[in-house]
Structures are given as C-alpha cells and as structure tokens.
Design a protein around this motif. Structure first.
Motif, PDB file in Angstrom:
ATOM      1  N   ILE B  35       1.029  -1.172   0.075  1.00  0.00           N
ATOM      2  CA  ILE B  35      -0.073   0.067  -0.136  1.00  0.00           C
ATOM      3  C   ILE B  35       0.823   1.321   0.004  1.00  0.00           C
ATOM      4  CG2 ILE B  35      -1.855  -1.152   1.359  1.00  0.00           C
ATOM      5  CD1 ILE B  35      -1.085   0.330   3.818  1.00  0.00           C
ATOM      6  N   GLN B  36       0.470   2.371  -0.480  1.00  0.00           N
ATOM      7  CA  GLN B  36       1.194   3.591  -0.553  1.00  0.00           C
ATOM      8  C   GLN B  36       0.212   4.451   0.028  1.00  0.00           C
ATOM      9  OE1 GLN B  36       1.630   4.056  -4.899  1.00  0.00           O
ATOM     10  NE2 GLN B  36       3.832   3.365  -4.634  1.00  0.00           N
ATOM     11  N   LEU B  37       0.860   5.767   0.683  1.00  0.00           N
ATOM     12  CA  LEU B  37       0.482   6.672   1.323  1.00  0.00           C
ATOM     13  C   LEU B  37       1.250   8.053   1.045  1.00  0.00           C
ATOM     14  CD1 LEU B  37      -1.543   7.898   3.399  1.00  0.00           C
ATOM     15  CD2 LEU B  37      -0.428   6.897   5.097  1.00  0.00           C
ATOM     16  N   PRO B  38       0.588   8.903   0.145  1.00  0.00           N
ATOM     17  CA  PRO B  38       1.583  10.231   0.128  1.00  0.00           C
ATOM     18  C   PRO B  38       1.264  10.896   1.319  1.00  0.00           C
ATOM     19  CG  PRO B  38      -0.102   9.982  -1.695  1.00  0.00           C
ATOM     20  CD  PRO B  38      -0.525   8.870  -0.657  1.00  0.00           C
ATOM     21  N   THR B  83      -1.867  -9.583  17.917  1.00  0.00           N
ATOM     22  CA  THR B  83      -0.834  -8.900  18.560  1.00  0.00           C
ATOM     23  C   THR B  83      -0.047  -8.196  17.016  1.00  0.00           C
ATOM     24  OG1 THR B  83       1.115 -10.092  18.390  1.00  0.00           O
ATOM     25  CG2 THR B  83      -0.428 -10.308  20.090  1.00  0.00           C
ATOM     26  N   LEU B  84       0.495  -6.879  17.531  1.00  0.00           N
ATOM     27  CA  LEU B  84       0.859  -6.035  16.340  1.00  0.00           C
ATOM     28  C   LEU B  84       2.406  -5.469  17.158  1.00  0.00           C
ATOM     29  CD1 LEU B  84       1.142  -4.273  13.885  1.00  0.00           C
ATOM     30  CD2 LEU B  84      -0.067  -2.671  14.856  1.00  0.00           C
ATOM     31  N   ASN B  85       3.551  -5.578  16.562  1.00  0.00           N
ATOM     32  CA  ASN B  85       4.717  -5.106  16.806  1.00  0.00           C
ATOM     33  C   ASN B  85       5.391  -3.990  15.850  1.00  0.00           C
ATOM     34  OD1 ASN B  85       8.041  -5.692  17.707  1.00  0.00           O
ATOM     35  ND2 ASN B  85       6.549  -5.346  19.548  1.00  0.00           N
ATOM     36  N   VAL B  86       5.638  -3.131  16.268  1.00  0.00           N
ATOM     37  CA  VAL B  86       6.363  -1.906  15.496  1.00  0.00           C
ATOM     38  C   VAL B  86       7.785  -1.422  16.199  1.00  0.00           C
ATOM     39  CG1 VAL B  86       6.038   0.045  14.428  1.00  0.00           C
ATOM     40  CG2 VAL B  86       4.150  -1.370  14.970  1.00  0.00           C
ATOM     41  N   ASN B  87       8.504  -1.440  15.139  1.00  0.00           N
ATOM     42  CA  ASN B  87       9.927  -0.900  15.376  1.00  0.00           C
ATOM     43  C   ASN B  87      10.124   0.175  14.709  1.00  0.00           C
ATOM     44  OD1 ASN B  87      10.981  -3.086  17.342  1.00  0.00           O
ATOM     45  ND2 ASN B  87      10.854  -4.294  15.457  1.00  0.00           N
ATOM     46  N   TYR B  88      10.342   1.590  15.116  1.00  0.00           N
ATOM     47  CA  TYR B  88      10.801   2.592  14.444  1.00  0.00           C
ATOM     48  C   TYR B  88      12.242   2.932  13.939  1.00  0.00           C
ATOM     49  CZ  TYR B  88       5.734   3.253  15.614  1.00  0.00           C
ATOM     50  OH  TYR B  88       4.209   3.153  15.466  1.00  0.00           O
ATOM     51  N   LEU B  89      12.537   2.709  12.804  1.00  0.00           N
ATOM     52  CA  LEU B  89      13.931   2.836  12.686  1.00  0.00           C
ATOM     53  C   LEU B  89      14.413   4.259  12.176  1.00  0.00           C
ATOM     54  CD1 LEU B  89      14.390  -0.379  10.338  1.00  0.00           C
ATOM     55  CD2 LEU B  89      14.114  -0.175  12.760  1.00  0.00           C
ATOM     56  N   SER B  90      13.617   4.829  11.480  1.00  0.00           N
ATOM     57  CA  SER B  90      14.097   6.286  11.158  1.00  0.00           C
ATOM     58  C   SER B  90      12.826   7.139  10.449  1.00  0.00           C
ATOM     59  CB  SER B  90      15.130   6.272  10.044  1.00  0.00           C
ATOM     60  OG  SER B  90      14.700   5.623   8.717  1.00  0.00           O
ATOM     61  N   ARG B  91      13.378   8.360  10.097  1.00  0.00           N
ATOM     62  CA  ARG B  91      12.309   9.237   9.606  1.00  0.00           C
ATOM     63  C   ARG B  91      12.268   9.210   8.207  1.00  0.00           C
ATOM     64  NH1 ARG B  91      13.436  14.684  12.713  1.00  0.00           N
ATOM     65  NH2 ARG B  91      13.614  14.044  15.023  1.00  0.00           N
ATOM     66  N   PRO B  92      11.153   9.383   7.399  1.00  0.00           N
ATOM     67  CA  PRO B  92      11.088   9.371   6.214  1.00  0.00           C
ATOM     68  C   PRO B  92      11.996  10.544   5.408  1.00  0.00           C
ATOM     69  CG  PRO B  92       9.045  10.024   7.032  1.00  0.00           C
ATOM     70  CD  PRO B  92       9.910   9.769   8.122  1.00  0.00           C
ATOM     71  N   LYS B  93      12.587  10.235   4.478  1.00  0.00           N
ATOM     72  CA  LYS B  93      13.485  11.501   3.686  1.00  0.00           C
ATOM     73  C   LYS B  93      12.484  11.884   2.503  1.00  0.00           C
ATOM     74  CE  LYS B  93      17.986   9.683   4.767  1.00  0.00           C
ATOM     75  NZ  LYS B  93      19.140   8.752   4.307  1.00  0.00           N
ATOM     76  N   GLY B  94      11.810  10.960   2.210  1.00  0.00           N
ATOM     77  CA  GLY B  94      10.748  11.164   0.842  1.00  0.00           C
ATOM     78  C   GLY B  94       9.310  11.781   1.145  1.00  0.00           C
ATOM     79  N   ASP B  95       8.373  11.481   0.135  1.00  0.00           N
ATOM     80  CA  ASP B  95       7.082  12.238   0.287  1.00  0.00           C
ATOM     81  C   ASP B  95       6.161  11.040   0.256  1.00  0.00           C
ATOM     82  OD1 ASP B  95       8.065  14.758   0.375  1.00  0.00           O
ATOM     83  OD2 ASP B  95       8.420  14.568  -1.886  1.00  0.00           O
ATOM     84  N   VAL B  96       6.406   9.728  -0.004  1.00  0.00           N
ATOM     85  CA  VAL B  96       5.597   8.893   0.086  1.00  0.00           C
ATOM     86  C   VAL B  96       5.930   7.618   1.045  1.00  0.00           C
ATOM     87  CG1 VAL B  96       4.135   7.036  -1.410  1.00  0.00           C
ATOM     88  CG2 VAL B  96       5.002   9.307  -2.473  1.00  0.00           C
ATOM     89  N   VAL B 117       7.950  -0.560   6.532  1.00  0.00           N
ATOM     90  CA  VAL B 117       7.569   0.746   5.915  1.00  0.00           C
ATOM     91  C   VAL B 117       8.734   1.415   5.156  1.00  0.00           C
ATOM     92  CG1 VAL B 117       6.618   3.008   6.153  1.00  0.00           C
ATOM     93  CG2 VAL B 117       5.737   0.921   7.304  1.00  0.00           C
ATOM     94  N   ARG B 118       8.705   1.833   4.004  1.00  0.00           N
ATOM     95  CA  ARG B 118       9.780   2.580   3.549  1.00  0.00           C
ATOM     96  C   ARG B 118       9.200   3.711   2.817  1.00  0.00           C
ATOM     97  NH1 ARG B 118      14.376  -0.759   2.441  1.00  0.00           N
ATOM     98  NH2 ARG B 118      13.771  -3.057   2.835  1.00  0.00           N
ATOM     99  N   ASP B 119      10.225   4.746   2.461  1.00  0.00           N
ATOM    100  CA  ASP B 119       9.732   5.781   1.675  1.00  0.00           C
ATOM    101  C   ASP B 119       9.968   5.660  -0.157  1.00  0.00           C
ATOM    102  OD1 ASP B 119      12.330   6.790   1.164  1.00  0.00           O
ATOM    103  OD2 ASP B 119      12.184   8.180   2.793  1.00  0.00           O
ATOM    104  N   GLU B 120       9.923   6.339  -0.639  1.00  0.00           N
ATOM    105  CA  GLU B 120      10.170   6.103  -2.201  1.00  0.00           C
ATOM    106  C   GLU B 120      11.704   6.344  -2.497  1.00  0.00           C
ATOM    107  OE1 GLU B 120       9.116   9.106  -1.144  1.00  0.00           O
ATOM    108  OE2 GLU B 120       9.737  10.743  -2.154  1.00  0.00           O
ATOM    109  N   THR B 121      12.493   6.641  -1.559  1.00  0.00           N
ATOM    110  CA  THR B 121      13.924   6.877  -1.800  1.00  0.00           C
ATOM    111  C   THR B 121      14.419   5.243  -1.207  1.00  0.00           C
ATOM    112  OG1 THR B 121      14.520   7.502   0.441  1.00  0.00           O
ATOM    113  CG2 THR B 121      13.807   9.229  -0.995  1.00  0.00           C
ATOM    114  N   GLY B 122      13.702   4.593  -0.663  1.00  0.00           N
ATOM    115  CA  GLY B 122      14.040   3.240  -0.324  1.00  0.00           C
ATOM    116  C   GLY B 122      14.603   3.149   1.261  1.00  0.00           C
TER     117      GLY B 122
END
Lengths: 140, 140, 140, 140
Positions: B35-38, B83-96, B117-122
């Motif tokens: 899925i994509q989210l701008p 159950t849902l487990n999420v690890n927050y690695l970094s902030r997005p650099k891109g817009d999607v 979850v990635r952004d469009e820069t990978g």
C-alpha cells in the motif's frame, strides 16, 4: 467514566494527526495520561469496527506523553518511539475509546510505558507497551 | 519504485479508515501486499513528522491482508489482529510511505506476518510483525 | 547447513548461561551472527518440545551480538536489550536449532535487530525483533 | 515476599527445562501464577548479569500457565505461545527472580496474558505480554 482536566494549563494544542483522528487529551499528570476518542464511521476497517491502527495510534500517544510529563509548560520534554507492542483483546461495546498510559521504568535516555484502551463501559479493548528514547535536544 | 496493480480485479473498495488516512493498495498477491500513502500535514505529530500511529496502521493493514489472499474476489478470507509489534527505525526522507507485508507462517486458525515501511527513496522507516487469527465465518 | 567460523579470532569465550543452554557461536560478521544449539531433553517444556524461552534466549543473543560487531577483539562493544519480541511459527523437525541475527537500523545510542531460528532442515521455528541500547562505557 | 503454595495438589511435576533453569512454581490460581528462581552464576550473560533469555523464559512460563488454570488436576488445559514481548526495565538488586503472570483476555481458542519479573526487594526487572492459543486436544 468522566474525566476532569484539572491541569488544563499544561495541555498542549492539538496537532495535525490528533485533529484528523479526533482524540482529545483529558488528563496528563506524573502518574498517567488519558485521551478520549468518540467512535465514528471514518475510523472503521473493512469489517466495520475500529481499525487496529486507531488503537495503536492512541496507545503510542498516551505512552509517549506519559514519559514526557514535566508539569511545567515552559519545560517541554520530547521522546521518540523505539518500539510499540499492541495486543487486541476485544471489540468495543460502547461509543468512546479511552486510552490511558503510564510510565513504568527507564532512565535519562530512554523509558518504558504501558497503556490500555477501554471504552466508556469499561470493556478492555487493547493493551500496549513500548520503549521510547528522549530527544537529546529536549529537557532531560 | 513504481508498482503496477496487475490484479486490479481483486483489489477491494477503500474502506472508511483507509480513506481517512489516504492510503491506496497497489499490489495484493500470494507473496506480498503493498500500500502507498502520500505524506501530508494531517498525518504529522507534535514534532511535525509522521505520527507513529500511521506506520502502525499501515503495517497492521498490509500484514492482515497478506494472510487473507485467496486470488478469488468471490471467496473472501478475513482475519483479526491478535498482536502487532512495530519498530521505528528512522524518519522518512521522501514524500510517500510504502508499506509491504508478507505472510511468514501459520496454519488454519492463525497466521504470522511481517512488514516494512519505506519511503520512495528506499529508506526503511519502520518494521513490524504480528499474529492474526482467521475469522471462523470466513473462507478457510 | 554447515558453517565455518572463519573469524575465530573474534569469537568470545562462552559465558555461563551459554554453557548452561549449550549453544555455540559459529559466525559473527558485520552482516550476521549465527549460533547453534543441539536439541536435548533438558531444553523441553511440559509438552516435550523446546521451551519458548530457548528460542527467546537464542534470538536475544544473536540480535544483541549483531549490533556489537567491531571486527576487532581489542575493541569490545556492548549492548543491553530494551525490548524483545518473538513469534513462534512452528516446531522443529530436526535436531539442531540455528539462530541468525542481523542489525537492521539504529544510531550511536541504540540499534534494532531481527532474527530467525531454524532447524537444520531449514524449517523456520521462530522469528524475533528487538531494540537495544549501547552501553555508554563500551566503544561507540 | 513469601509465598505459600496452598493449592499444592494442582502444581505439576517440574519438567526438564524448568529443572535446568531451576525455577519453582509457588502459586497457580485463576488469578495468577507465580514462579521463583534463585539467581546463580549459571544464569548470567557476558556482562555477569542474568541473561535476557532467563526473564523471557520465566515470563513465557507464567503467562502460559495463567491461561491454562482449571483448578482440577484431572482436567489439564494446554496452550502454545504465539507471540512473546518482553521489556527489560532494570537489573535485579536481590538474589531471587520472582515472575507473576495474569490472563487479561481471550476466548475459546486463544488468550492474552501479562507478566512481571521482580526480585525479592520488589524491584521490577522486566515486564511482558503475549498471545497464546489453546491446544485443540486439551480441555476447552
């Protein structure tokens, strides 16, 4: 359940995502953080019940704030979520989601918190826990 | 990254919370869900970056769908998040924000999934895992 | 699967709990950590299969080491586990548990890692993820 | 803290991994499960403190038992761990690890539990939560 926000002077202005979801902070003390979110159709998933992302967002919110309490609006402490864990116990019977968060441990650089989402009937909908790290540029 | 939804006949109509957040399913196969989210201001927290609840909602979504693929729009399989487990690695650099989910195990009654979850820069923004159980009234 | 420990000069002496469980490190590079544990009766639970604590201990171990690689036995980096998440996918078919850990993100103060436990047939038994913080008194 | 096992008739014989680690069940009621583990060198990691796998094993144990209470030794209920989440809050100050587990929700097929590891001084060492599924061949 009814909550009186006695410490309204430290409650912050709603931020963007908070307005989109529609939750409201009703208590923020050294001991606990409570936010409320009236259910509405926009928050439902393909089964017509609240999307799991709603509970996750509420738990992330109350647990993050729980570790950042200073009691002084001029001294803001900030934190980033490292990990978030959510257990989905049941579906709401009522019309309002009420999330409560508590800090349960930690030190100068990071903290742990736990949280619960109930509805106004007291039904426990979800529980969560998380690890957070303080932003180095915020008040220690 | 660009995704072509080749199997558009099985993609479902957006549900309410999906429309509120604004994400769009671009792929749903036996192997993966994407899925994509701008990004937009409405999704940001008190620090002006995407609220952790956004990543959690996206991961919950792609992982849940990942275990429910049947390839046949007339046979719908449904699941509830345990159950849902999420690890927050970094902030997005891109817009999607681009979330991908994969089923990694399970049986007739429950399954496990992982997601990223990635952004469009990978850039990798968050990772997640979860346990889900099939709804007994859905196609097994 | 067979692993050759090519970098035996950086492998550390087994510590106490490692000897009690009986696992052995067979690889430790910048990319991955692998430990092996031959199954035996002492590791089983009330159902006669490996206790979930065994997989958890193995995952905690390989993920923690994964973030501490320096390649130099004179420069030791140390870390503490903040959170550990384990998903139990299936039971082993073989006789050896093989855990692999990889660092997936992080910065100077903390890191994230993922891990998998398989048996020698390649069957995936468990997956895990975790957040860790570096000990401030270790080489950064 | 001192615990009297009043319901010794339902306490089960120690299994293999339990004997290896050395913990002892001291209470098992509908409300809670408590096990105790005296610390010893064999349980320590490369830093000389209890290995995170020890807390994980204790939490997995008390949470699993918490959902399987029947009060009747002739009717045994069994469960498998689906997911286990552990938060490592601090180091023990005392000499005995005491883990307590409580069932917090669930239905006929699966349940959720929470747990805490303290030492005999009351210091909270670790918290955990998990999802479990009942074995279909055990009493429902």
């Amino acid at each position: 359940m009814k909550f009186e926000a006695e410490n309204t002077d430290i409650l912050e202005e709603p931020y963007e995502f908070q307005k989109l979801l529609g939750f409201r902070m009703v208590d923020w003390t050294a001991e606990r953080v409570i936010i409320q979110l009236p259910m509405r159709g926009e928050l439902t998933n393909r089964y017509g019940i609240p999307h799991g992302g709603v509970h996750a967002a509420m738990l992330d919110t109350v647990m993050g704030y729980a570790g950042c309490y200073t009691g002084d609006p001029d001294h803001i402490r900030q934190a980033m979520t490292l990990t978030l864990n959510v257990n989905y116990l049941s579906r709401p019977k009522g019309d309002v989601l009420i999330a409560e968060g508590r800090k349960v441990g930690g030190g100068k650089r990071s903290f742990f918190a736990e949280g619960t989402v109930r509805d106004e009937t007291g039904e426990r909908i979800a529980t969560g826990s998380g690890a957070f790290r303080y932003r180095s540029d915020s008040v220690g």
